[in-house]
Motif scaffolding. Structure first.
Motif, PDB file in Angstrom:
ATOM      1  N   PHE A   1       0.746  -1.454  -0.256  1.00 41.38           N
ATOM      2  CA  PHE A   1      -0.030   0.116   0.021  1.00 41.38           C
ATOM      3  C   PHE A   1       0.731   1.409  -0.091  1.00 41.38           C
ATOM      4  N   SER A   2       2.013   1.145   0.327  1.00 44.04           N
ATOM      5  CA  SER A   2       2.934   2.137  -0.323  1.00 44.04           C
ATOM      6  C   SER A   2       2.548   3.316  -0.936  1.00 44.04           C
ATOM      7  N   ILE A   3       3.136   4.517  -1.614  1.00 40.74           N
ATOM      8  CA  ILE A   3       2.963   5.537  -2.127  1.00 40.74           C
ATOM      9  C   ILE A   3       3.635   4.828  -3.311  1.00 40.74           C
ATOM     10  N   GLY A   4       4.957   4.969  -3.218  1.00 39.97           N
ATOM     11  CA  GLY A   4       6.529   4.861  -2.872  1.00 39.97           C
ATOM     12  C   GLY A   4       6.961   3.513  -3.826  1.00 39.97           C
ATOM     13  N   VAL A   5       6.296   2.762  -3.041  1.00 41.35           N
ATOM     14  CA  VAL A   5       6.197   1.326  -4.353  1.00 41.35           C
ATOM     15  C   VAL A   5       4.975   1.469  -5.328  1.00 41.35           C
ATOM     16  N   ASN A   6       4.530   2.072  -5.481  1.00 44.62           N
ATOM     17  CA  ASN A   6       3.050   1.936  -7.024  1.00 44.62           C
ATOM     18  C   ASN A   6       3.631   2.849  -7.838  1.00 44.62           C
TER      19      ASN A   6
END
Ligand code: NAD
Length: 253
Positions: free
Chosen positions: A126-131
Motif C-alpha cells: 500500500f506504499s505510495i512509493g512502491v506503487n
C-alpha cells in the motif's frame, strides 16, 4: 466521516493502522478485532494498544459482532483469517481493504469472487512509493527488455512468513507483462532475505552488457503502508462492486 474497523489490531500492522486511522480527519475507528480468544478482547482499548490513548473502542475477538458499526474493514492478518473476514463482510455488505499477503491461487480466487459482489482494494503493497516504483519498472522493462538479466531482491524482518514477498511477485508480474507486450522473454530471478527487523526493501536490477540499472524502494517504517491503506478505505466510499488495487486508488491506470 468513514467508519473503519481494523482487524488483527494487536499485530505489527494493526497497531500502526489504528494510529493512521485516528490521525486522519476523514476517518474514525469504530471497531477493532483480534484473533478468537486473543489477548485484550473485551477489556483493552484499541487506542491504548496502538499507543495513541483511549479511543473508546474496546477490542473484540469476533468481527461479526461489530461489523455493523463500520463502513469499511482494513485487514492485514493471515490468508485464512482474511478469508473468514471476507465472508463476514459479504454477509453484512461491507467493503474491505486487504493488505494480507501469501495467498494460494485457490485463496486468491475467493478474494476475486468477493469482488464480484462487493468492493475490495487488494494490494501486496500500500506504499505510495512502491506503487510509483511499479510504474517505473514497467517503463524500464519496456526500454531495456531483450538483452538484460533481471534480478529482484527483497529483504524483510525475520518474522515474515511468505517469500518472495507479495510486492516482489507483483514487480515480477509487471515486468513480465511489459516484456511480453514488447515480444521479449528476458530471465527473471528472485532473491529473498529474512533478517532482523527490516521493514521492507525491494531492489530490481536490469543487468546488461557492461552496465546495470537498479530501482530500489526502502520502507523506513510501517506508517507508509498504513496511510496508503486508510487512503484506499476512503477511496472505496463511492464504490460498491469490484476488485481494485493501489494503482486504481492512485489513478495510475
Ligand atoms: P503480525 O503477525 O504482526 O499481525 C497479524 C495479526 O493478525 C496478529 O496479531 C494475529 O493475532 C492477527 N490475527 C490472526 N487471525 C486473526 C483473526 N481471525 N481475527 C483477527 N486477527 C487475527 O503480521 P504483520 O507484520 O502485521 O503483517 C500482517 C500481514 O500484512 C502479512 O501478510 C504481511 O505480509 C502483510 N503486510 C502487507 C503490507 C502491504 O502493504 N500490503 C505491508 C506490511 C505487511
Amino acid at each position: 466521516m468513514t467508519k473503519i474497523a481494523v482487524v488483527g489490531a494487536t499485530g505489527r500492522m494493526g497497531k500502526v493502522l489504528i494510529t493512521a486511522v485516528s490521525a486522519n480527519e476523514k476517518a474514525t475507528l469504530t471497531a477493532a478485532s483480534v484473533r478468537p480468544g486473543g489477548e485484550g478482547a473485551g477489556s483493552v482499548d484499541a487506542g491504548a494498544i496502538a499507543g495513541v490513548g483511549d479511543l473508546g473502542v474496546l477490542l473484540v475477538d469476533d468481527l461479526a459482532a461489530v461489523i455493523n458499526q463500520c463502513d469499511v474493514v482494513i485487514d492485514f492478518t493471515t490468508p485464512q483469517a482474511t478469508l473468514e473476514h471476507l465472508e463476514i463482510c459479504a454477509h453484512a455488505n461491507k467493503k474491505i481493504v486487504v493488505g494480507t499477503t501469501g495467498f494460494s491461487p485457490e485463496q486468491l480466487k475467493q478474494v476475486q469472487t468477493f469482488g464480484e459482489s462487493n468492493a475490495v482494494v487488494f494490494a501486496p503493497n500500500f506504499s505510495i512509493g512502491v506503487n510509483a516504483a511499479f510504474h517505473l519498472l514497467g517503463v524500464a522493462a519496456e526500454i531495456l527488455g531483450g538483452d538484460v538479466e533481471i534480478d529482484i531482491t527483497e529483504a524483510h524482518h525475520k518474522h515474515k512468513i511468505d517469500a518472495p514477498s507479495g510486492t516482489a511477485l507483483r514487480m515480477g508480474e509487471i515486468i513480465q507483462n511489459s516484456l511480453s507486450l514488447n515480444g521479449h522473454d528476458d530471465q527473471l530471478n528472485y532473491n529473498s532475505i529474512r533478517a532482523g527487523d527490516i521493514v521492507g526493501e525491494h531492489t530490481v536490477m536490469f543487468v546488461g552488457a557492461g552496465e546495470r540499472i537498479e530501482i530500489t524502494h526502502r520502507a523506513m517504517s510501517r506508517m507508509n503502508f498504513a496511510t496508503g491503506a486508510v487512503r484506499a478505505a476512503l477511496w472505496l466510499e463511492d464504490k460498491s462492486v469490484g476488485m481494485f488495487d493501489m494503482q486504481d486508488v492512485l489513478g495510475l491506470k
